[in-house]
Design a protein around this motif. Structure first.
Motif, PDB file in Angstrom:
ATOM      1  N   LEU A 166      73.102 113.237 -58.001  1.00 39.38           N
ATOM      2  CA  LEU A 166      71.894 112.422 -58.212  1.00 39.38           C
ATOM      3  C   LEU A 166      70.912 113.049 -59.184  1.00 39.38           C
ATOM      4  CD1 LEU A 166      71.242 111.429 -54.490  1.00 39.38           C
ATOM      5  CD2 LEU A 166      71.923 109.875 -56.329  1.00 39.38           C
ATOM      6  N   LEU A 167      71.085 114.336 -59.444  1.00 40.75           N
ATOM      7  CA  LEU A 167      70.104 115.062 -60.250  1.00 40.75           C
ATOM      8  C   LEU A 167      70.100 114.549 -61.692  1.00 40.75           C
ATOM      9  CD1 LEU A 167      68.291 117.492 -59.373  1.00 40.75           C
ATOM     10  CD2 LEU A 167      69.962 118.981 -60.507  1.00 40.75           C
ATOM     11  N   GLY A 168      68.915 114.290 -62.225  1.00 39.66           N
ATOM     12  CA  GLY A 168      68.800 113.833 -63.607  1.00 39.66           C
ATOM     13  C   GLY A 168      67.648 114.535 -64.296  1.00 39.66           C
ATOM     14  N   GLU A 169      67.508 114.247 -65.584  1.00 42.20           N
ATOM     15  CA  GLU A 169      66.458 114.964 -66.320  1.00 42.20           C
ATOM     16  C   GLU A 169      65.059 114.487 -65.940  1.00 42.20           C
ATOM     17  OE1 GLU A 169      66.631 112.400 -70.480  1.00 42.20           O
ATOM     18  OE2 GLU A 169      67.654 114.346 -70.351  1.00 42.20           O
ATOM     19  N   ASP A 170      64.987 113.355 -65.245  1.00 45.75           N
ATOM     20  CA  ASP A 170      63.680 112.883 -64.786  1.00 45.75           C
ATOM     21  C   ASP A 170      63.424 113.239 -63.312  1.00 45.75           C
ATOM     22  OD1 ASP A 170      65.671 111.262 -63.904  1.00 45.75           O
ATOM     23  OD2 ASP A 170      64.635 109.358 -64.306  1.00 45.75           O
ATOM     24  N   THR A 171      64.266 114.109 -62.744  1.00 45.95           N
ATOM     25  CA  THR A 171      64.072 114.499 -61.345  1.00 45.95           C
ATOM     26  C   THR A 171      62.947 115.533 -61.240  1.00 45.95           C
ATOM     27  OG1 THR A 171      66.422 114.146 -60.883  1.00 45.95           O
ATOM     28  CG2 THR A 171      65.168 115.438 -59.272  1.00 45.95           C
ATOM     29  N   ALA A 172      61.872 115.130 -60.575  1.00 47.31           N
ATOM     30  CA  ALA A 172      60.737 116.043 -60.397  1.00 47.31           C
ATOM     31  C   ALA A 172      61.035 117.073 -59.317  1.00 47.31           C
ATOM     32  CB  ALA A 172      59.481 115.253 -60.038  1.00 47.31           C
ATOM     33  N   ALA A 173      61.696 116.615 -58.251  1.00 52.42           N
ATOM     34  CA  ALA A 173      61.898 117.519 -57.117  1.00 52.42           C
ATOM     35  C   ALA A 173      63.052 117.044 -56.250  1.00 52.42           C
ATOM     36  CB  ALA A 173      60.638 117.590 -56.265  1.00 52.42           C
ATOM     37  N   VAL A 174      63.622 118.017 -55.553  1.00 51.95           N
ATOM     38  CA  VAL A 174      64.555 117.733 -54.469  1.00 51.95           C
ATOM     39  C   VAL A 174      63.839 118.087 -53.175  1.00 51.95           C
ATOM     40  CG1 VAL A 174      66.789 118.250 -53.443  1.00 51.95           C
ATOM     41  CG2 VAL A 174      66.519 118.293 -55.940  1.00 51.95           C
ATOM     42  N   PHE A 175      63.872 117.160 -52.231  1.00 48.81           N
ATOM     43  CA  PHE A 175      63.160 117.344 -50.954  1.00 48.81           C
ATOM     44  C   PHE A 175      64.180 117.524 -49.835  1.00 48.81           C
ATOM     45  CE2 PHE A 175      61.516 115.693 -46.980  1.00 48.81           C
ATOM     46  CZ  PHE A 175      60.207 116.132 -46.920  1.00 48.81           C
ATOM     47  N   LEU A 176      64.067 118.642 -49.131  1.00 45.46           N
ATOM     48  CA  LEU A 176      64.915 118.907 -47.966  1.00 45.46           C
ATOM     49  C   LEU A 176      64.041 119.114 -46.741  1.00 45.46           C
ATOM     50  CD1 LEU A 176      67.403 121.592 -49.366  1.00 45.46           C
ATOM     51  CD2 LEU A 176      67.857 119.147 -49.037  1.00 45.46           C
ATOM     52  N   GLU A 177      64.574 118.770 -45.575  1.00 48.00           N
ATOM     53  CA  GLU A 177      63.901 119.092 -44.321  1.00 48.00           C
ATOM     54  C   GLU A 177      64.832 119.976 -43.514  1.00 48.00           C
ATOM     55  OE1 GLU A 177      60.990 116.649 -41.686  1.00 48.00           O
ATOM     56  OE2 GLU A 177      62.977 115.885 -41.286  1.00 48.00           O
ATOM     57  N   THR A 178      64.337 121.138 -43.104  1.00 46.27           N
ATOM     58  CA  THR A 178      65.196 122.031 -42.328  1.00 46.27           C
ATOM     59  C   THR A 178      64.396 122.768 -41.260  1.00 46.27           C
ATOM     60  OG1 THR A 178      66.810 123.830 -42.451  1.00 46.27           O
ATOM     61  CG2 THR A 178      64.990 123.944 -44.023  1.00 46.27           C
ATOM     62  N   PRO A 179      64.872 122.827 -40.003  1.00 39.42           N
ATOM     63  CA  PRO A 179      65.974 122.031 -39.486  1.00 39.42           C
ATOM     64  C   PRO A 179      65.644 120.544 -39.617  1.00 39.42           C
ATOM     65  CG  PRO A 179      65.284 123.717 -37.896  1.00 39.42           C
ATOM     66  CD  PRO A 179      64.274 123.702 -38.976  1.00 39.42           C
ATOM     67  N   ASN A 180      66.693 119.743 -39.863  1.00 42.74           N
ATOM     68  CA  ASN A 180      66.435 118.320 -40.054  1.00 42.74           C
ATOM     69  C   ASN A 180      66.348 117.588 -38.713  1.00 42.74           C
ATOM     70  OD1 ASN A 180      69.080 117.656 -39.199  1.00 42.74           O
ATOM     71  ND2 ASN A 180      69.887 117.902 -41.285  1.00 42.74           N
ATOM     72  N   MET A 181      66.186 116.278 -38.761  1.00 44.57           N
ATOM     73  CA  MET A 181      65.953 115.541 -37.513  1.00 44.57           C
ATOM     74  C   MET A 181      67.184 115.483 -36.612  1.00 44.57           C
ATOM     75  SD  MET A 181      62.788 114.852 -37.267  1.00 44.57           S
ATOM     76  CE  MET A 181      62.556 113.512 -36.099  1.00 44.57           C
ATOM     77  N   LEU A 182      68.321 115.947 -37.131  1.00 44.03           N
ATOM     78  CA  LEU A 182      69.506 116.085 -36.286  1.00 44.03           C
ATOM     79  C   LEU A 182      69.593 117.496 -35.718  1.00 44.03           C
ATOM     80  CD1 LEU A 182      71.942 114.285 -38.769  1.00 44.03           C
ATOM     81  CD2 LEU A 182      70.929 113.307 -36.683  1.00 44.03           C
ATOM     82  N   GLY A 183      68.576 118.312 -35.998  1.00 45.90           N
ATOM     83  CA  GLY A 183      68.555 119.682 -35.494  1.00 45.90           C
ATOM     84  C   GLY A 183      69.330 120.664 -36.344  1.00 45.90           C
ATOM     85  N   VAL A 184      69.888 120.175 -37.468  1.00 44.67           N
ATOM     86  CA  VAL A 184      70.783 121.011 -38.273  1.00 44.67           C
ATOM     87  C   VAL A 184      69.985 121.797 -39.316  1.00 44.67           C
ATOM     88  CG1 VAL A 184      72.745 120.997 -39.877  1.00 44.67           C
ATOM     89  CG2 VAL A 184      72.694 119.416 -37.928  1.00 44.67           C
ATOM     90  N   ILE A 185      70.319 123.078 -39.428  1.00 43.55           N
ATOM     91  CA  ILE A 185      69.729 123.931 -40.464  1.00 43.55           C
ATOM     92  C   ILE A 185      70.473 123.650 -41.774  1.00 43.55           C
ATOM     93  CG2 ILE A 185      69.407 126.323 -41.213  1.00 43.55           C
ATOM     94  CD1 ILE A 185      69.391 127.075 -38.170  1.00 43.55           C
ATOM     95  N   GLU A 186      69.715 123.406 -42.839  1.00 43.66           N
ATOM     96  CA  GLU A 186      70.316 123.021 -44.124  1.00 43.66           C
ATOM     97  C   GLU A 186      70.925 124.249 -44.805  1.00 43.66           C
ATOM     98  OE1 GLU A 186      70.988 120.222 -45.206  1.00 43.66           O
ATOM     99  OE2 GLU A 186      69.700 118.779 -44.179  1.00 43.66           O
ATOM    100  N   GLY A 187      72.201 124.414 -44.601  1.00 51.67           N
ATOM    101  CA  GLY A 187      72.887 125.615 -45.079  1.00 51.67           C
ATOM    102  C   GLY A 187      73.016 125.723 -46.592  1.00 51.67           C
ATOM    103  N   ASP A 188      72.996 124.591 -47.283  1.00 49.87           N
ATOM    104  CA  ASP A 188      73.115 124.631 -48.749  1.00 49.87           C
ATOM    105  C   ASP A 188      71.759 124.758 -49.442  1.00 49.87           C
ATOM    106  OD1 ASP A 188      75.808 124.385 -48.561  1.00 49.87           O
ATOM    107  OD2 ASP A 188      75.964 122.395 -49.501  1.00 49.87           O
TER     108      ASP A 188
END
Lengths: 464, 555
Positions: free
Chosen positions: A209-231
């Motif tokens: 999905l990343l493009g030259e107009d991408t301002a930011a990538v937003f992650l939530e960790t731990p996410n709402m499934l309780g999972v820690i975002e390993g990547d």
């Protein structure tokens, strides 16, 4: 209305007839009605407000309120596994004491000359958060984690001058809607879904999905499934290589267990401070934080008050001041950054006290305990026939998802409720998506191993 | 026979002769603890609280193990009573409304927040409840929310109320989004891209509209202090999305022609939104409904007594007519045959403003305050708030150097924006410096929102909560300070002298090289502490830096 017949209410001292008359005489008017002469007749209320009669005796009021509140069945008389954005953690007694101090409770917008202690307490809150987050700049709290996330993304757009953001779709439904509405007209959103097998965001899916107009990538960790975002670290690196920011939403309490997002490359960190000694209050106790490195490009994009150290006219004395106040709507109205107003300051002071009490060892112990408890609960429920624990190979903290194949989570929860247990929230209720048969369970330091055993045997009973 | 000496022995000085009345001006000094920063209290191994411990060895071979942080967070180590003492000292260096005659923060309605309400807001039967609990287990709170909605509907005259917003500004933002959704539902969202407000309205009316993408048009006062009606008529058009207006504005002068403004905006298809953050002079007197408004909002931490809490948590309530009600955010409570339940949300509802159902502790406090006062009491609140305001106005206008611009000789509603322009011109002492000196008398003092349309402003709002004597104390402190400005202006230049702190140099640390936004930033910049480098975004070399506006300060 004949003013002479109204009783004197304890909250309204000058309604006492003699005082009122003395004041009317000083002003030189015959009656209070004269003050309202500027209000046209057609706008005036001609009847009393249609409200229940006063419970002006404090004892009557207390009886009424006690009766109402007794109709609630709090989590202290049940066994609750609800989380999903409002988390059950112990509130130290000292936090309550500080939160209830009359001086803090009833202060407002005073300068350091009236409220030096408030300025110091808020500076210390932001500084304690800065230690935990390993970032130099933290705002005086905004409303909640929803607002913090939405503002953090708008900041990213302004900082980079780009028009799109990639948002991990692991969010509470309300938070997703808040972000969408707050970004509308300013930034377009590309949602990236968690993979069903792992419950987390994968690097390749962001890369696509990343493009030259991408301002930011937003992650939530731990996410709402309780999972820690390993990547997360790899995703941050990918984003940086593209000139994009990494915005991370996290529960600051989870940093009792995991490394700070700044350490793996987050540029803006945001979230909710409800877990830090605020209590649940039926979802009514939230505060939002936004943190960045000390870079003027970031600092000038904060809408919130930022407090800093300042010298005074006495050598060696430390005071406090606003940093770059001209950013704010209070200084610049619509030319300021978004807006700032009354939000969640006393919750910030309380959260600061929580971090000061917990210290490094309290935090570390809590983080470990919750991690251990979460895995114990996952293991215990996995052994129950009719329960499928999801994403078991992914790292978790505090929450996890389960499925009840062939049954709805609502149905299971109804049966648990009969046994005095508040089961985890149904996925559609939390996420606005997901299957009816899926629920999110939450365990914290308040749960014992015995509580988990009780839940497992209740589920066995219900599902057998 | 022993002779007893009956002459009194002078073992102690007799009491001084006490006047029957204590003078109004206090010989005050703020608490001054010279309290260290909390980090300076850290001592190795000290602990503030113990928590249940599980052996992390249990995580071996779990997916979690690799994510366990290698070190403990870098927080200070402090014993429990040391943390308590630290914060209690800071609280003593804070002058809340429970301590001072807090009428100097006009527009903000610093009224009494009844103590008994703390019992209910802090009850375990509220604190320990989860927002996703089954509604059958939350009948008490749901009933409170349902009834509070109906009370606020009655006070405003509106048809439906949302309690979700976490503050006044959040409620204004909610109203902007309702306006946007309403016009979108009619296919006019793109065309209607302007929101009109007034310079005496709270800055958030302009700022939230701008944040939501609107062009903001600001009306300035005419010679009577009212938003210029001709100017309004000149700017309204089929681009007008809404008018956000307050009445009375910060001047405290009720605008008797308000319906003409509303009618003019309605005539071009715009929505009229009444900012009733502060409605303290109008409870049971006049309502949004009768003036023709479509939307309004109340700040429950102003009119409805919930404590201001150093700047939140607060709460905002949005009121809407039936036409706009489907766009309200958040869930509302309905009464069913099986008790109270969440009503099915409208498909047109705007997005949640915040998590869950609003700032519950404050909704409970506001509910309880209304119940304590009842319908007559609410009206009494407004009547006495207005009496107190006009009393302060009458007394303060006797002080040489202060004026109340606009509407000379007319009564005001709940507040007045005064001007020290005359005194400043004669002495060189600014309103801000008068405020700093007022701290020496134990009084909180604010000027006004920016920009200072009224020169050298002072905004007083006495509310219903303060006794006549307390009002007299505040007036006396102002009178005395104004006299000092004439007799010894140099004294005021360096005030305060009896505060917890001395004059802060607000310009010394407001540049990127010098500001210290945290203890961590201070250590890095001023003590040379080095922190491990972390991966972070680097701007492209050609990415411009935003032009910084001229520096500004809170007061």
């Amino acid at each position: 209305m004949d003013q002479g017949t109204m009783p004197v209410h304890p909250y309204v001292p000058n309604s006492a007839p003699a005082t009122k008359q003395a004041m009317l005489d000083t002003i030189g008017v015959a009656s209070i009605d004269e003050f309202f002469e500027s209000i046209p007749d057609e706008l005036r209320m001609k009847r009393p407000l249609d409200l229940p009669p006063a419970l002006s005796a404090e004892s009557q009021l207390q009886r009424h309120m006690s009766g109402l509140l007794a109709k609630n069945q709090p989590t202290t008389v049940a066994l609750s596994f609800l989380g999903s954005g409002c988390y059950p953690h112990h509130v130290p007694a000292v936090c309550d004491e500080i939160n209830q101090r009359a001086e803090f409770l009833t202060a407002y917008a005073g300068e350091p000359y009236e409220d030096h202690g408030k300025w110091q307490a808020l500076f210390e809150y932001t500084s304690l958060m800065a230690e935990l987050l390993e970032m130099d700049v933290v705002n005086v709290p905004t409303y909640d984690g929803y607002q913090a996330a939405a503002t953090a993304l708008r900041m990213a757009g302004r900082i980079t001058g780009r028009g799109r953001v990639i948002v991990a779709d692991t969010l509470a439904a309300g938070k997703r809607a808040k972000i969408q509405t707050f970004l509308a007209g300013a930034l377009d959103i590309d949602f990236v879904a968690p993979r069903p097998a792992t419950g987390r965001i994968h690097l390749e899916d962001v890369a696509a999905l990343l493009g030259e107009d991408t301002a930011a990538v937003f992650l939530e960790t731990p996410n709402m499934l309780g999972v820690i975002e390993g990547d997360a670290g790899a995703i941050a690196s990918l984003a940086h290589g593209n000139g994009s920011l990494l915005v991370c939403s996290t529960d600051p309490l989870s940093l009792s267990f995991t490394a700070s997002p700044a350490s793996w490359g987050a540029d803006i960190v945001c979230g909710d401070i409800q877990s830090l000694g605020l209590g649940m209050h039926f979802g009514g106790a939230h505060g939002g934080f936004i943190a960045t490195h000390d870079d003027e490009r970031f600092v000038f994009e904060f809408p919130s008050r930022l407090f800093g150290l300042a010298p005074t006219r006495v050598d060696g004395e430390l005071g406090f001041c606003d940093v770059a106040y001209e950013r704010t709507s209070l200084a610049m109205r619509e030319e300021g950054i978004e807006w700032v107003g009354t939000a969640a300051a006393l919750w910030g002071i309380t959260a600061g006290a929580y971090l000061a009490l917990m210290g490094p060892e309290g935090m570390r112990t809590l983080g470990d305990t919750i991690a251990v408890r979460t895995r114990q609960a996952m293991d215990a429920l996995a052994k129950v026939d009719g329960v499928e624990v999801l994403h078991t190979d992914s790292p978790h903290w505090r929450e996890f998802a389960v499925r009840f194949p062939g049954r709805s989570a609502a149905e299971v929860n109804a049966a648990l409720l009969e046994r005095g247990i508040y089961g985890g929230a149904a996925a559609p209720a939390v996420l606005g998506a997901g299957a009816d048969d899926t629920a999110i369970y939450c365990v914290t330091e308040l749960h014992s191993l015995g509580d988990i055993t009780l839940l497992a045997s209740a589920l066995e009973d219900i599902l057998s | 026979m022993t002779v007893i000496d009956t002459e009194p022995t002078a073992v102690a000085a007799p009491l001084p002769a006490l006047p029957v009345e204590k003078p109004l001006l206090r010989d005050y000094h703020a608490a001054r603890w010279d309290e260290p920063l909390i980090f300076q209290l850290s001592a190795e191994g000290h602990r503030g609280i113990d928590v249940p411990a599980e052996d992390p060895a249990a995580l071996e071979a779990t997916p979690e193990s690799v994510f366990r942080r290698s070190d403990a967070p870098g927080l200070p180590e402090i014993g429990q009573s040391q943390v308590l003492r630290h914060y209690l000292r800071l609280s003593q260096e804070t002058l809340g409304a429970d301590l001072n005659v807090d009428i100097g923060q006009g527009t903000c309605t610093m009224k009494y927040s009844p103590k008994v309400n703390e019992r209910f807001a802090g009850s375990g039967q509220s604190v320990h409840t989860h927002p996703l609990q089954d509604t059958s287990t939350m009948q008490g709170t749901l009933q409170i929310l349902h009834e509070l909605e109906s009370y606020l509907a009655e006070v405003s005259g509106m048809d439906a109320v949302s309690l979700q917003a976490g503050s006044g500004s959040a409620a204004i933002y909610g109203n902007v989004k309702i306006v946007q959704a309403f016009h979108e539902s009619r296919g006019e969202a793109e065309q209607r891209d302007e929101i009109i407000t007034t310079i005496f309205s709270h800055p958030s009316n302009a700022a939230t509209a701008k944040t939501a993408g609107y062009k903001v048009i600001t009306l300035y006062p005419d010679e009577n202090g009212f938003p210029d009606l001709d100017a309004l008529k000149a700017v309204i058009s089929d681009r007008t999305a809404a008018l956000f207006i307050t009445n009375p504005e910060d001047t405290g002068i009720f605008n008797p022609r308000i319906t003409e403004y509303v009618d003019a905006v309605h005539a071009v298809g715009g929505i009229c939104v009444y900012d009733q953050a502060n409605a303290n002079g109008l409870l049971g007197i006049a309502r949004a409904r009768e003036a023709g408004f479509d939307l309004c909002h109340f700040n429950l931490h102003k009119t409805f007594s919930t404590p201001h809490a150093c700047g939140g948590p607060a709460a905002g309530a949005i009121g809407a007519t039936n036409e706009l009600a489907p766009f309200l955010p958040g869930l509302r409570v309905e009464r069913t045959s099986e008790g109270y339940a969440w009503a099915k949300p409208s498909e047109s509802a705007t997005a949640d403003i915040r998590p869950f159902h609003g700032v519950i502790p404050n909704l409970i406090r506001a509910y309880t305050w209304i119940r304590s006062l009842g319908p007559e009491g609410l009206r009494q609140v407004s009547e006495i708030a207005v009496l107190n305001n006009n009393y302060v106005l009458a007394q303060l206008l006797k002080v040489d150097g202060v004026t109340a611009p606009y509407a000379a000789g007319q009564h005001r509603i709940e507040q007045v924006r005064y001007s020290w322009e005359k005194l400043a011109g004669e002495t060189g002492v600014s309103s801000s410096q008068i405020g700093a000196r007022m701290a020496d008398y134990g009084m909180h003092y604010w000027t006004s929102h920016h920009p200072y349309v009224v020169p050298e402003p002072l905004t007083l709002e006495p509310t219903e909560s303060y006794s006549k004597r307390e009002l007299d104390e505040y007036i006396e402190a102002l009178r005395h300070t104004a006299a000092e400005a004439r007799s010894n202006p140099a004294l005021l230049q360096e005030a305060p002298y009896r505060s917890s702190i001395h004059t802060v140099d607000v310009d010394a640390t407001t540049d990127p090289d010098t500001w210290a936004t945290s203890w961590r930033a201070y250590r890095r910049k001023y003590l040379g502490e080095e922190f491990a480098a972390v991966p972070r975004w680097q701007p492209a070399t050609d990415l411009p830096v935003r032009q910084r506006p001229p520096k500004a300060h809170h007061r």
